[in-house]
Design a protein around this motif. Structure first.
Motif, PDB file in Angstrom:
ATOM      1  N   GLY A 155      41.330  38.702  -9.752  1.00 18.90           N
ATOM      2  CA  GLY A 155      40.338  39.159 -10.412  1.00 18.90           C
ATOM      3  C   GLY A 155      39.535  38.694 -11.402  1.00 18.90           C
ATOM      4  N   LEU A 156      40.518  38.984 -12.936  1.00 19.59           N
ATOM      5  CA  LEU A 156      40.005  38.179 -13.553  1.00 19.59           C
ATOM      6  C   LEU A 156      39.521  37.362 -13.895  1.00 19.59           C
ATOM      7  N   MET A 157      39.857  35.768 -12.571  1.00 23.33           N
ATOM      8  CA  MET A 157      40.099  34.761 -12.724  1.00 23.33           C
ATOM      9  C   MET A 157      37.883  35.112 -11.715  1.00 23.33           C
ATOM     10  N   TYR A 158      37.987  35.644 -10.881  1.00 25.12           N
ATOM     11  CA  TYR A 158      36.780  35.990 -10.223  1.00 25.12           C
ATOM     12  C   TYR A 158      35.320  36.869 -11.504  1.00 25.12           C
ATOM     13  N   ALA A 159      35.704  37.300 -12.248  1.00 27.04           N
ATOM     14  CA  ALA A 159      34.896  37.976 -13.139  1.00 27.04           C
ATOM     15  C   ALA A 159      34.952  37.319 -13.763  1.00 27.04           C
ATOM     16  N   ASP A 173      27.808  32.239  -9.258  1.00 25.46           N
ATOM     17  CA  ASP A 173      27.959  32.038  -8.396  1.00 25.46           C
ATOM     18  C   ASP A 173      29.472  32.025  -7.857  1.00 25.46           C
ATOM     19  N   VAL A 174      28.627  33.766  -6.869  1.00 21.36           N
ATOM     20  CA  VAL A 174      29.576  34.158  -6.176  1.00 21.36           C
ATOM     21  C   VAL A 174      31.159  33.541  -5.245  1.00 21.36           C
ATOM     22  N   SER A 175      30.322  32.459  -4.766  1.00 25.69           N
ATOM     23  CA  SER A 175      31.584  31.455  -3.522  1.00 25.69           C
ATOM     24  C   SER A 175      31.999  31.194  -4.580  1.00 25.69           C
ATOM     25  N   ILE A 176      31.758  30.017  -5.616  1.00 27.91           N
ATOM     26  CA  ILE A 176      33.104  29.857  -6.387  1.00 27.91           C
ATOM     27  C   ILE A 176      33.839  30.824  -7.303  1.00 27.91           C
ATOM     28  N   SER A 202      29.650  32.465   7.091  1.00 30.52           N
ATOM     29  CA  SER A 202      29.660  31.772   5.768  1.00 30.52           C
ATOM     30  C   SER A 202      30.534  32.320   5.929  1.00 30.52           C
ATOM     31  N   ASP A 203      30.529  30.940   3.976  1.00 32.45           N
ATOM     32  CA  ASP A 203      31.663  31.014   3.262  1.00 32.45           C
ATOM     33  C   ASP A 203      31.993  32.400   2.270  1.00 32.45           C
TER      34      ASP A 203
END
Length: 525
Positions: free
Chosen positions: A101-105, A113-116, A7-8
């Motif tokens: 980490g900031l980008m993810y949050a 959307d966790v994948s993006i 999976s992605d």
């Protein structure tokens, strides 16, 4: 494939783990080089002088950068037992993952959307310029980028909630920390970002709210607190004059028209190359409704697009710009491209075919190109290991190629995995090579030779010109009880590093070396 459910998100997690390994593996192996020694010498002298306010470089006042980053280096060398390469470079690694980490949050919060979110962070960590160069240096730019990027995100986060007090206080805190790290550029980032956001939101009057003036006051207090202490020891006007001069040297005013035109054309191309593989996703922006995708579909994408465009503009028209000056804008670009990739179902069909073909081509090139490793002259000292690295890389890239051929929907995750693996291969081959034979390695060896001659006796450099590389000075400082400083008035009983042509007559030359195409000498009076 049986028994393995791809999976992605699973592949993104694997890439993140490999990147963490890659960012830390052999981090302290290669000697300090480029700007690393300069940052390190300043930190060493802050400690030696017992004065954290006034930076010096080989005993002379250093005006180019305030000392916040040097304070950070001092904290890490205290934690990790001295001025070793790992301790000095670890802040850069942590800054890189802090940005990710900031980008993810942010992406997870605003796009749900966790994948993006994972893709956004990985695109930044695998950007070629960051992955294979700046993430492994004890250099200022990624730490500074973390500060600036955090301030930009604070504008959107609190601006959307119309919570202006935390917005302005945090933005101007970011600005103050940025100024104390790298000087005047933070004023520009702060002013441009606030103006663009509030003009776009048609809330320009907010800039006249008390909260804004409170933020400016906080900025003033923090800067005054530092420069008040600095002024106790040295003339403050020289600092601001140098900072203004350094910033002005990069603008169109200080460069020729030809330099301006060349930079105008090459800057976007250099950016695209430096951000690969993230920049490959520009393919999916080749669509008639690209303006809608960037500016109308989602408010956070619009914010990122406007921040990227208007903050990049001053650097686009400044011929003295280097790509590292805009690393704080790479996260914005990566999040935009992750969003564009997520909308690929509505892009022209040919974009997907071209992208998959490009990924397959890159993987095949990596699989075949790995076999060059054992034959490189620079790697002959570790040829057996080079064969192992070549075999492992070729097999891994071959497997990735096969997976992408069979499961084309995973082309991007496997491309990111490939770049994460390339960083590990780089760590295992190039970094040991630089430790074995490189300009920095020779500079380190020179420091050992000088120390064997001088021992604990006083050692100085003499005259204004640079006598040896800063790398040599760093390693001398590590070997000796006192830091090396410049003394232009030669006194008996001390050792001096001087230009050979300026060595006093009848003095014994203890050692010679070539630096900057000129011969330098170690002498004792």
């Amino acid at each position: 494939m049986q028994g393995i459910r791809l999976s992605d998100n699973f592949l993104y997690f694997c890439a993140a783990f490999l990147l963490l390994v890659g960012y830390l593996l052999n981090l302290g192996v290669q000697p300090l080089y480029l700007e690393e020694p300069r940052r390190t010498i300043v930190a060493m002298e802050l400690l030696a002088n017992q004065n954290l306010w006034v930076p010096t470089l080989i005993g002379e006042y250093y005006y180019n950068k305030p000392p916040l980053y040097n304070w950070l280096l001092i904290a890490f060398v205290n934690l990790f037992g001295g001025f070793n390469e790992f301790a000095l470079r670890l802040p850069t690694v942590l800054s890189s993952f802090g940005i990710a980490g900031l980008m993810y949050a942010a992406a997870k919060r605003y796009w749900q959307d966790v994948s993006i979110a994972m893709l956004s962070a990985l695109l930044f960590l695998t950007a070629a310029g960051v992955l294979l160069f700046f993430s492994m240096l004890a250099e200022i730019d990624l730490f500074y980028s973390l500060i600036v990027f955090a301030g930009i995100l604070a504008i959107y986060h609190f601006g959307e909630k119309e919570r202006y007090w935390p917005l302005f206080l945090l933005v101007y805190l970011s600005c103050a920390l940025g100024v104390l790290t790298k000087g005047l550029p933070s004023f520009v980032f702060t002013a441009v970002s606030l103006l663009v956001y509030f003009i776009d939101k048609k809330r320009f009057k907010v800039l006249f709210y008390p909260a804004h003036f409170a933020g400016i006051t906080l900025l003033g207090i923090l800067l005054f607190a530092y420069y008040y202490q600095y002024a106790k020891y040295h003339d403050l006007s020289r600092v601001w004059t140098r900072m203004l001069t350094e910033s002005g040297d990069r603008t169109v005013v200080s460069n020729s028209f030809g330099d301006f035109v060349s930079h105008l054309l090459l800057f976007p191309l250099n950016w695209i190359g430096d951000m690969a593989p993230a920049s490959f996703l520009l393919l999916f922006l080749w669509r008639k409704d690209w303006k809608t995708v960037l500016f109308k579909q989602n408010s956070f994408v619009r914010f990122c697009s406007l921040m990227l465009l208007f903050n990049a503009l001053p650097y686009w028209i400044s011929p003295g710009t280097r790509m590292r000056y805009v690393y704080m804008l790479y996260p914005l670009a990566c999040m935009i491209l992750a969003w564009v990739y997520a909308q690929r179902a509505t892009a022209p069909e040919w974009t997907g075919r071209v992208f998959r073909s490009l990924v397959l081509l890159i993987l095949v090139i990596l699989a075949l190109g790995a076999w060059a490793l054992p034959w490189l002259p620079e790697l002959q000292f570790m040829r057996r290991s080079a064969f192992a690295w070549a075999l492992g890389t070729s097999v891994t890239m071959g497997l990735f190629t096969w997976f992408v051929w069979k499961k084309t929907q995973f082309a991007l995750p496997f491309l990111l995995l490939a770049f994460a693996c390339i960083r590990i291969v780089f760590d295992g081959t190039v970094l040991p090579q630089r430790n074995d034979e490189s300009g920095a390695q020779r500079d380190r060896s020179l420091a050992k030779k000088i120390d064997l001659i001088v021992g604990d006796a006083p050692l100085y450099t003499a005259y204004q010109e640079k006598v040896v590389a800063y790398t040599t000075i760093v390693y001398l400082n590590r070997l000796r009880p006192k830091v090396v400083q410049r003394k232009d008035h030669l006194k008996k009983g001390a050792y001096y590093l001087v230009p050979l042509r300026r060595a006093p007559k009848n003095v014994k030359i203890l050692l010679t070396t070539v630096y900057g195409d000129k011969t330098k000498a170690l002498i004792k009076l």
